[in-house]
Motif scaffolding. Structure first.
Motif, mmCIF file in Angstrom:
data_model
loop_
_atom_site.group_PDB
_atom_site.id
_atom_site.type_symbol
_atom_site.label_atom_id
_atom_site.label_comp_id
_atom_site.label_asym_id
_atom_site.label_seq_id
_atom_site.Cartn_x
_atom_site.Cartn_y
_atom_site.Cartn_z
ATOM 1 N N ILE A 32 21.157 -19.622 -41.495
ATOM 2 C CA ILE A 32 21.370 -19.175 -40.115
ATOM 3 C C ILE A 32 21.143 -17.670 -40.136
ATOM 4 N N PHE A 33 20.080 -17.226 -39.477
ATOM 5 C CA PHE A 33 19.605 -15.853 -39.619
ATOM 6 C C PHE A 33 19.792 -15.082 -38.320
ATOM 7 N N ASP A 34 20.428 -13.934 -38.436
ATOM 8 C CA ASP A 34 20.727 -13.070 -37.296
ATOM 9 C C ASP A 34 19.453 -12.374 -36.822
ATOM 10 N N ALA A 35 19.049 -12.666 -35.589
ATOM 11 C CA ALA A 35 17.899 -11.984 -34.986
ATOM 12 C C ALA A 35 18.339 -11.235 -33.730
ATOM 13 N N SER A 36 19.587 -10.786 -33.732
ATOM 14 C CA SER A 36 20.088 -10.030 -32.585
ATOM 15 C C SER A 36 19.528 -8.613 -32.610
ATOM 16 N N ASN A 37 19.675 -7.906 -31.498
ATOM 17 C CA ASN A 37 19.085 -6.580 -31.340
ATOM 18 C C ASN A 37 19.608 -5.578 -32.366
ATOM 19 N N SER A 38 20.861 -5.755 -32.803
ATOM 20 C CA SER A 38 21.450 -4.788 -33.740
ATOM 21 C C SER A 38 20.750 -4.783 -35.094
ATOM 22 N N MET A 39 20.013 -5.846 -35.395
ATOM 23 C CA MET A 39 19.300 -5.907 -36.673
ATOM 24 C C MET A 39 18.119 -4.935 -36.722
ATOM 25 N N ASN A 40 17.784 -4.346 -35.581
ATOM 26 C CA ASN A 40 16.704 -3.344 -35.561
ATOM 27 C C ASN A 40 17.176 -1.968 -36.030
ATOM 28 N N LYS A 48 17.608 -2.937 -40.883
ATOM 29 C CA LYS A 48 18.329 -4.103 -41.384
ATOM 30 C C LYS A 48 17.414 -5.321 -41.447
ATOM 31 N N ILE A 49 16.666 -5.545 -40.386
ATOM 32 C CA ILE A 49 15.779 -6.704 -40.364
ATOM 33 C C ILE A 49 14.674 -6.553 -41.404
ATOM 34 N N GLY A 50 14.202 -5.316 -41.613
ATOM 35 C CA GLY A 50 13.144 -5.098 -42.599
ATOM 36 C C GLY A 50 13.595 -5.434 -44.004
ATOM 37 N N VAL A 51 14.781 -4.944 -44.380
ATOM 38 C CA VAL A 51 15.302 -5.219 -45.715
ATOM 39 C C VAL A 51 15.648 -6.694 -45.868
ATOM 40 N N ALA A 52 16.345 -7.256 -44.868
ATOM 41 C CA ALA A 52 16.752 -8.659 -44.940
ATOM 42 C C ALA A 52 15.533 -9.577 -45.004
ATOM 43 N N ARG A 53 14.527 -9.280 -44.212
ATOM 44 C CA ARG A 53 13.321 -10.116 -44.200
ATOM 45 C C ARG A 53 12.623 -10.070 -45.563
ATOM 46 N N GLU A 54 12.478 -8.861 -46.135
ATOM 47 C CA GLU A 54 11.758 -8.720 -47.398
ATOM 48 C C GLU A 54 12.443 -9.488 -48.526
ATOM 49 N N LEU A 55 13.763 -9.355 -48.606
ATOM 50 C CA LEU A 55 14.487 -10.056 -49.664
ATOM 51 C C LEU A 55 14.530 -11.567 -49.417
ATOM 52 N N MET A 56 14.597 -11.972 -48.171
ATOM 53 C CA MET A 56 14.549 -13.402 -47.861
ATOM 54 C C MET A 56 13.203 -14.005 -48.259
ATOM 55 N N ARG A 74 17.736 -21.771 -38.896
ATOM 56 C CA ARG A 74 18.219 -21.615 -37.525
ATOM 57 C C ARG A 74 18.294 -20.121 -37.230
ATOM 58 N N LEU A 75 17.816 -19.738 -36.061
ATOM 59 C CA LEU A 75 17.876 -18.346 -35.622
ATOM 60 C C LEU A 75 18.800 -18.221 -34.425
ATOM 61 N N TYR A 76 19.373 -17.042 -34.261
ATOM 62 C CA TYR A 76 20.030 -16.746 -32.990
ATOM 63 C C TYR A 76 19.698 -15.314 -32.575
ATOM 64 N N GLY A 77 19.674 -15.093 -31.259
ATOM 65 C CA GLY A 77 19.353 -13.780 -30.720
ATOM 66 C C GLY A 77 17.877 -13.455 -30.705
ATOM 67 N N HIS A 78 17.016 -14.458 -30.860
ATOM 68 C CA HIS A 78 15.579 -14.214 -30.991
ATOM 69 C C HIS A 78 14.785 -14.523 -29.737
ATOM 70 N N VAL A 116 11.020 -11.145 -34.024
ATOM 71 C CA VAL A 116 11.397 -9.958 -33.249
ATOM 72 C C VAL A 116 12.859 -10.114 -32.853
ATOM 73 N N CYS A 117 13.679 -9.141 -33.210
ATOM 74 C CA CYS A 117 15.116 -9.206 -32.925
ATOM 75 C C CYS A 117 15.373 -8.695 -31.506
ATOM 76 N N LYS A 118 16.057 -9.508 -30.672
ATOM 77 C CA LYS A 118 16.169 -9.179 -29.250
ATOM 78 C C LYS A 118 17.594 -9.198 -28.703
ATOM 79 N N GLY A 119 18.340 -10.293 -29.021
ATOM 80 C CA GLY A 119 19.488 -10.620 -28.182
ATOM 81 C C GLY A 119 20.850 -10.372 -28.769
ATOM 82 N N THR A 120 21.770 -11.311 -28.484
ATOM 83 C CA THR A 120 23.182 -11.159 -28.823
ATOM 84 C C THR A 120 23.542 -11.988 -30.054
ATOM 85 N N THR A 121 24.860 -12.192 -30.284
ATOM 86 C CA THR A 121 25.334 -12.774 -31.548
ATOM 87 C C THR A 121 26.257 -13.973 -31.299
ATOM 88 N N PRO A 122 25.712 -15.152 -30.979
ATOM 89 C CA PRO A 122 26.541 -16.345 -30.767
ATOM 90 C C PRO A 122 26.773 -17.099 -32.081
#
Length: 458
Positions: A32-40, A48-56, A74-78, A116-122
């Protein structure tokens, strides 16, 4: 990214060695991968998204080589961009359904590359839907959820309640929280879900992600109890080194840690080896012929009671000095440690002999180190003897108990030499190089007091 390439290779080797499961069991890992806006947000040298994506991506390459492993994402916030006063709390989606790791690793990587990280954190809704919808029925599957997020629940959901419901269905949660900017007061919101691991640097992210994956694919776990003098698992904060007992090859290092429940933290090891364990206390403790029972939680008991040797110099107890004290076990010649004066060092409980490298040497025998306590040793403050002399042999002796003991030779030099000496009575013996008669030996006595300088011309 050269360093990240190295990480990928290490992860590949690590997962391959750690992979162990019950015969016929299928392991299903849902990310379950966080794609919320804060990951930018900026983090380390990237985002955050750059490092997390590379290691993933590198982790997925390693997982692709394992058999009987299925992956899903599963993604959320995308999907919905967050706006002031507006957030889409239904923004969670199973984008890659379960399939064999070899095939799905490529599919998941393609999704992450274009993410692309866009939204919130459900988080609560994502966990709930994962448990109710994402795992097909299976009679011999180990189900694992790995949650990668940089934030807490933002949609008034209750992750704790969802977690209880999922556990009743046999789904094992393995949340992983990127702790950048995440207030530690939120720790409780993740502890109720599963095992919380915080990462505050790129390197710690790499380590924790490797640990989580190894836990997911390997159900053989190990707890090392470092026991105090009463047999309680209270000692910690020391590196544990595991070796293959048969070949002597290094396997792994772990810094012993107490978890949030204040019990020794769990690690994963391949049960096919017989291990030798070196606990890097001072002196080290070794344990051989360690055999693990596959598929269970193993506890290794190690006696490692420790106290402290606190060396202080009278008159300057807080000034760090480079002068050393040699520490040996009682009645043994081998040096186990050379400790600077005005420092404190943790040692195994026991009896030690000390040799302080002052002039003259200071020998202290039968120094006892007691469990969790500090044994304080106060070394007398040195005084100073400055000698100005002509060329010729010169020696210094200490006078005590009616005896004369050699301390040191004084080098030939026209430049005055200052020598630090313990307080006491001394004799200086000198003969000029130009003299060819023993009768021309010069002898001078002098008393050295703590912190004072005496001068002598020869």
């Amino acid at each position: 990214m050269k360093r990240l390439l190295t990480i990928a290779l290490l992860l590949c080797v690590s997962f391959g060695n750690l992979f162990a499961q019950q015969e016929g069991e299928k392991i299903r890992i849902l990310f379950i991968f966080d794609a919320s806006n804060s990951m930018n947000a900026q983090w380390q040298n990237s985002s955050k998204i750059g490092v997390a994506r590379e290691l993933m991506l590198q982790t997925l390459d390693s997982l692709a080589t394992l058999e009987n492993v299925e992956l899903a994402l599963r993604l959320y916030g995308h999907q919905t961009k967050i706006m002031p006063g507006e957030q889409d709390c239904s923004d969670t989606e199973l984008v890659i359904e379960f399939d064999e790791a070899e095939a799905n690793s490529t599919r998941i990587k393609n999704v992450l590359r274009g993410l692309v990280c866009k939204g919130t954190t459900p988080i609560a809704l994502s966990l709930e839907q994962a448990g109710n919808m994402d795992f097909p029925e299976c009679d011999n599957c180990r189900n694992v959820i790995i949650l990668i997020t940089d934030g807490i629940e933002a949609c008034d959901g209750d992750p704790c309640a969802v977690s209880k419901a999922l556990k009743s269905k046999g789904i094992k949660l393995k949340p992983f929280v990127i702790g950048v900017g995440l207030d530690t007061s939120y720790l409780g919101q993740f502890q109720c879900v599963g095992e919380f691991l915080s990462a505050d640097t790129e390197d710690s992210f790499k380590s924790v992600l490797g640990y989580v994956i190894s836990q997911a694919v390997n159900n053989t776990t190990v707890q090392v109890n470092l026991n105090d003098i009463k047999g309680r698992a209270k000692e910690t904060d020391v590196t544990m080194t595991f070796f293959n007992q048969k070949t002597g090859a290094f396997v792994d290092n772990f810094m012993h840690t107490m978890n949030v429940r204040q019990v020794p933290d769990t690690i994963s090891l391949n049960p096919i080896y017989t291990y030798k364990l070196v606990v890097n206390t001072v002196p080290p403790v070794e344990l051989e012929d360690i055999k693990l029972t596959p598929g269970t939680h193993n506890v290794i008991e190690v006696d490692a009671p420790q106290g402290y040797l606190d060396l202080r110099v009278q008159g300057s107890p807080n000034q760090r000095l480079e002068m050393k004290c040699i520490v040996r076990k009682k009645d043994e010649m081998q040096t186990i440690y050379a400790q600077n004066l005005n420092t404190k060092q943790k040692l195994l409980v026991g009896t030690y002999d000390l040799e302080v490298l002052t002039l003259p040497r200071l020998y202290l025998e039968d120094v006892k180190i007691t469990q969790s306590l500090s044994s304080k040793i106060v070394v007398p403050q040195s005084g100073y003897l400055t000698i100005k002399k002509r060329d010729g042999p010169c020696q210094i002796f200490v006078l005590r108990d009616g005896k004369q003991e050699w301390v040191c030779d004084v080098e030939d030099s026209f430049t005055p030499q200052t020598i630090a000496l313990l307080p006491g009575d001394y004799l200086v013996s000198f003969r000029a190089e130009s003299s060819i008669s023993t009768a021309n030996t010069i002898q001078k006595k002098i008393m050295i007091a703590p912190g004072y300088e005496e001068k002598m011309n020869l």
